[in-house]
Structure formats: C-alpha cells, structure tokens
Motif scaffolding. Structure first.
Motif, PDB file in Angstrom:
ATOM      1  N   VAL A 169      -3.702  48.147   6.512  1.00  0.00           N
ATOM      2  CA  VAL A 169      -4.518  48.423   5.661  1.00  0.00           C
ATOM      3  C   VAL A 169      -6.006  48.200   6.092  1.00  0.00           C
ATOM      4  O   VAL A 169      -6.703  48.541   7.282  1.00  0.00           O
ATOM      5  CB  VAL A 169      -4.584  46.361   5.888  1.00  0.00           C
ATOM      6  N   SER A 170      -6.933  48.834   5.352  1.00  0.00           N
ATOM      7  CA  SER A 170      -8.840  48.858   5.702  1.00  0.00           C
ATOM      8  C   SER A 170     -10.246  48.538   5.404  1.00  0.00           C
ATOM      9  O   SER A 170      -9.580  48.308   3.745  1.00  0.00           O
ATOM     10  CB  SER A 170      -8.982  50.387   6.155  1.00  0.00           C
ATOM     11  N   THR A 171     -11.243  48.143   6.029  1.00  0.00           N
ATOM     12  CA  THR A 171     -12.271  48.100   5.094  1.00  0.00           C
ATOM     13  C   THR A 171     -13.046  48.740   5.963  1.00  0.00           C
ATOM     14  O   THR A 171     -13.403  48.025   7.123  1.00  0.00           O
ATOM     15  CB  THR A 171     -12.134  46.120   4.742  1.00  0.00           C
ATOM     16  N   ASN A 172     -14.439  48.628   5.286  1.00  0.00           N
ATOM     17  CA  ASN A 172     -15.327  49.369   6.026  1.00  0.00           C
ATOM     18  C   ASN A 172     -16.493  48.091   6.687  1.00  0.00           C
ATOM     19  O   ASN A 172     -17.400  47.514   7.437  1.00  0.00           O
ATOM     20  CB  ASN A 172     -16.605  50.130   5.464  1.00  0.00           C
ATOM     21  N   ILE A 173     -15.591  46.717   6.970  1.00  0.00           N
ATOM     22  CA  ILE A 173     -16.573  45.439   7.430  1.00  0.00           C
ATOM     23  C   ILE A 173     -16.532  45.106   8.415  1.00  0.00           C
ATOM     24  O   ILE A 173     -16.893  43.898   8.918  1.00  0.00           O
ATOM     25  CB  ILE A 173     -16.603  43.962   6.392  1.00  0.00           C
ATOM     26  N   ALA A 174     -14.889  45.482   9.133  1.00  0.00           N
ATOM     27  CA  ALA A 174     -14.498  45.282  10.185  1.00  0.00           C
ATOM     28  C   ALA A 174     -14.161  46.850  10.674  1.00  0.00           C
ATOM     29  O   ALA A 174     -13.767  47.585  10.723  1.00  0.00           O
ATOM     30  CB  ALA A 174     -13.611  44.312  10.439  1.00  0.00           C
ATOM     31  N   GLU A 175     -14.357  46.510  12.571  1.00  0.00           N
ATOM     32  CA  GLU A 175     -13.848  47.259  13.289  1.00  0.00           C
ATOM     33  C   GLU A 175     -12.321  48.060  13.017  1.00  0.00           C
ATOM     34  O   GLU A 175     -11.767  49.489  13.119  1.00  0.00           O
ATOM     35  CB  GLU A 175     -13.804  47.199  14.936  1.00  0.00           C
ATOM     36  N   LYS A 176     -11.315  46.239  12.820  1.00  0.00           N
ATOM     37  CA  LYS A 176     -10.042  47.075  12.353  1.00  0.00           C
ATOM     38  C   LYS A 176      -9.888  45.931  11.482  1.00  0.00           C
ATOM     39  O   LYS A 176     -10.051  44.754  11.987  1.00  0.00           O
ATOM     40  CB  LYS A 176      -9.952  46.591  13.230  1.00  0.00           C
ATOM     41  N   ASN A 227     -13.812  41.931  14.682  1.00  0.00           N
ATOM     42  CA  ASN A 227     -14.979  42.390  15.141  1.00  0.00           C
ATOM     43  C   ASN A 227     -15.422  42.635  13.615  1.00  0.00           C
ATOM     44  O   ASN A 227     -15.801  44.283  13.725  1.00  0.00           O
ATOM     45  CB  ASN A 227     -14.646  43.854  15.943  1.00  0.00           C
ATOM     46  N   VAL A 228     -15.579  41.523  12.981  1.00  0.00           N
ATOM     47  CA  VAL A 228     -16.770  41.915  11.540  1.00  0.00           C
ATOM     48  C   VAL A 228     -18.041  41.897  12.261  1.00  0.00           C
ATOM     49  O   VAL A 228     -18.402  42.076  12.784  1.00  0.00           O
ATOM     50  CB  VAL A 228     -16.418  41.214  10.683  1.00  0.00           C
ATOM     51  N   LYS A 229     -18.517  43.478  11.011  1.00  0.00           N
ATOM     52  CA  LYS A 229     -19.691  44.112  12.007  1.00  0.00           C
ATOM     53  C   LYS A 229     -20.638  43.180  11.318  1.00  0.00           C
ATOM     54  O   LYS A 229     -21.744  43.719  11.787  1.00  0.00           O
ATOM     55  CB  LYS A 229     -20.232  44.909  10.743  1.00  0.00           C
ATOM     56  N   THR A 267     -18.495  40.066  -1.506  1.00  0.00           N
ATOM     57  CA  THR A 267     -16.696  40.052  -1.908  1.00  0.00           C
ATOM     58  C   THR A 267     -17.078  41.728  -0.972  1.00  0.00           C
ATOM     59  O   THR A 267     -17.906  42.330  -0.257  1.00  0.00           O
ATOM     60  CB  THR A 267     -16.782  40.899  -3.466  1.00  0.00           C
ATOM     61  N   ILE A 268     -15.576  41.483  -0.549  1.00  0.00           N
ATOM     62  CA  ILE A 268     -15.404  42.947   0.535  1.00  0.00           C
ATOM     63  C   ILE A 268     -14.595  43.984   0.122  1.00  0.00           C
ATOM     64  O   ILE A 268     -13.520  44.098  -1.076  1.00  0.00           O
ATOM     65  CB  ILE A 268     -15.185  42.403   2.040  1.00  0.00           C
ATOM     66  N   PRO A 269     -14.743  45.272   0.083  1.00  0.00           N
ATOM     67  CA  PRO A 269     -14.088  46.184  -0.249  1.00  0.00           C
ATOM     68  C   PRO A 269     -12.643  46.347   0.602  1.00  0.00           C
ATOM     69  O   PRO A 269     -12.721  46.220   1.822  1.00  0.00           O
ATOM     70  CB  PRO A 269     -14.305  47.301  -0.705  1.00  0.00           C
ATOM     71  N   VAL A 270     -11.401  46.079   0.043  1.00  0.00           N
ATOM     72  CA  VAL A 270     -10.092  46.642   0.849  1.00  0.00           C
ATOM     73  C   VAL A 270      -9.335  47.121   0.480  1.00  0.00           C
ATOM     74  O   VAL A 270      -8.931  47.319  -1.253  1.00  0.00           O
ATOM     75  CB  VAL A 270      -8.995  45.024   1.272  1.00  0.00           C
ATOM     76  N   THR A 271      -8.756  48.154   1.588  1.00  0.00           N
ATOM     77  CA  THR A 271      -7.507  49.336   1.033  1.00  0.00           C
ATOM     78  C   THR A 271      -6.148  48.274   1.327  1.00  0.00           C
ATOM     79  O   THR A 271      -6.322  48.597   2.645  1.00  0.00           O
ATOM     80  CB  THR A 271      -7.896  50.124   1.085  1.00  0.00           C
ATOM     81  N   LEU A 272      -5.254  49.079   0.468  1.00  0.00           N
ATOM     82  CA  LEU A 272      -4.085  48.647   0.991  1.00  0.00           C
ATOM     83  C   LEU A 272      -3.657  49.449   0.924  1.00  0.00           C
ATOM     84  O   LEU A 272      -2.927  50.492  -0.173  1.00  0.00           O
ATOM     85  CB  LEU A 272      -3.256  47.902   0.248  1.00  0.00           C
ATOM     86  N   THR A 273      -2.330  49.769   2.149  1.00  0.00           N
ATOM     87  CA  THR A 273      -1.736  51.838   2.072  1.00  0.00           C
ATOM     88  C   THR A 273      -0.350  51.218   2.624  1.00  0.00           C
ATOM     89  O   THR A 273       0.827  49.870   3.115  1.00  0.00           O
ATOM     90  CB  THR A 273      -1.994  52.487   3.473  1.00  0.00           C
TER      91      THR A 273
END
Length: 159
Positions: A64-71, A113-115, A123-129
């Motif tokens: 999973v990835s999102t731009n709001i956290a380092e990981k 480590n949320v930015k 709301t936050i964007p999330v990508t599930l792989t």
C-alpha cells in the motif's frame, strides 16, 4: 403523456449492464474505509476497512502507498504472552468469494511518520497493490480516533 416502454426498458437494461460491468471489472469492493485522525504530536496512524473479493480466485494484497506518510505497511496484531504486538506482514490474502476485515486488533494498514496531522473530515489518497500487479486507487476519509489499539505495543522492527 405517453412513455415508450421499449425505450424505458432499453435504458434500464443499459444501466444494469453498465453497473454490472463496473462491479465485475475488478471484483473487489472496499467497504467503510477510514483512517484514524492523529492526536497532537502523533507520528503514526492506521487505515481500516472491509475488502470483499467477488472473484473465483483468491487475491493477495502485497503493498500500500500514500503520499501522506513516509511509509505505509500491511500489519497484523499478534498476542505474545499478555502483550499484543503489531507485526508487519508480506501480504493479506483475500479468499475467493470472501472478505477480510482490516480492523483494530487484527489486519490493518499502518501509516508511519505521517507528514502532517490527519484531521477528521479530510480524505487521503491510497493505492493498494496486488500480487498480480493490479492496483486500486481509493480515497479514505479521516475519522476521529477510535478505541481498540491504544494498549498495543508496536514492534519497532520495520523492514
């Protein structure tokens, strides 16, 4: 006023077919996703939801990835003696025609480590792989902090 029943039936059938094809496109449904709002000075949060797999084969969520956290990592909670500990997992298996609930005290998505603080209402964007290379982009609302994980110790071994 006359209504052409044949035209009305065609519109209804077309709508049903479009709805069915949209649902069948990926065969996955994401129910009630939410991210925990962060209290002042908190650096981590979590995302919860139920993922339904309407396909004839299991699926494996691998990242999973999102731009709001380092990981962003896939986690579960395990009991070790009297202590509950979070552990990173390599994947979460979605059984064919089944579902997996990501919830406090079980599988979840950990945001490390949320930015910036996560505030209720945003709301936050999330990508599930998935293991087959498919990705799903979803939008997750932020909700008030809920109870359930406050007493769990977090394992600091992040890979």
């Amino acid at each position: 006023m006359k209504i052409n029943l044949l035209s009305l039936a065609g519109v209804t059938l077309t709508s049903l077919l479009l709805s069915a094809s949209a649902f069948a496109h990926d065969g996955l449904k994401y129910d009630n996703p939410y991210a925990r709002a962060t209290p002042p000075n908190a650096v981590n949060s979590a995302i919860f939801m139920t993922i339904e797999n309407h396909q004839d084969h299991e699926r494996n969520l691998i990242s999973v990835s999102t731009n709001i956290a380092e990981k962003a990592e896939l986690h579960t909670v395990e009991k070790s003696g009297d202590v509950m500990k979070m552990r990173q997992v390599k994947s979460i298996t979605l059984p064919a025609h089944g579902q997996v609930e990501l919830k406090p005290g079980s599988f979840h998505i950990m945001l490390l480590n949320v930015k910036q603080p996560l505030v209720e209402g945003q709301t936050i964007p999330v990508t599930l792989t998935y293991a087959n290379g498919d990705t799903e982009n979803i939008t997750v609302p932020v909700q008030k902090i809920m109870t359930g994980m406050t007493s769990m110790a977090h394992n600091d071994e992040h890979k």
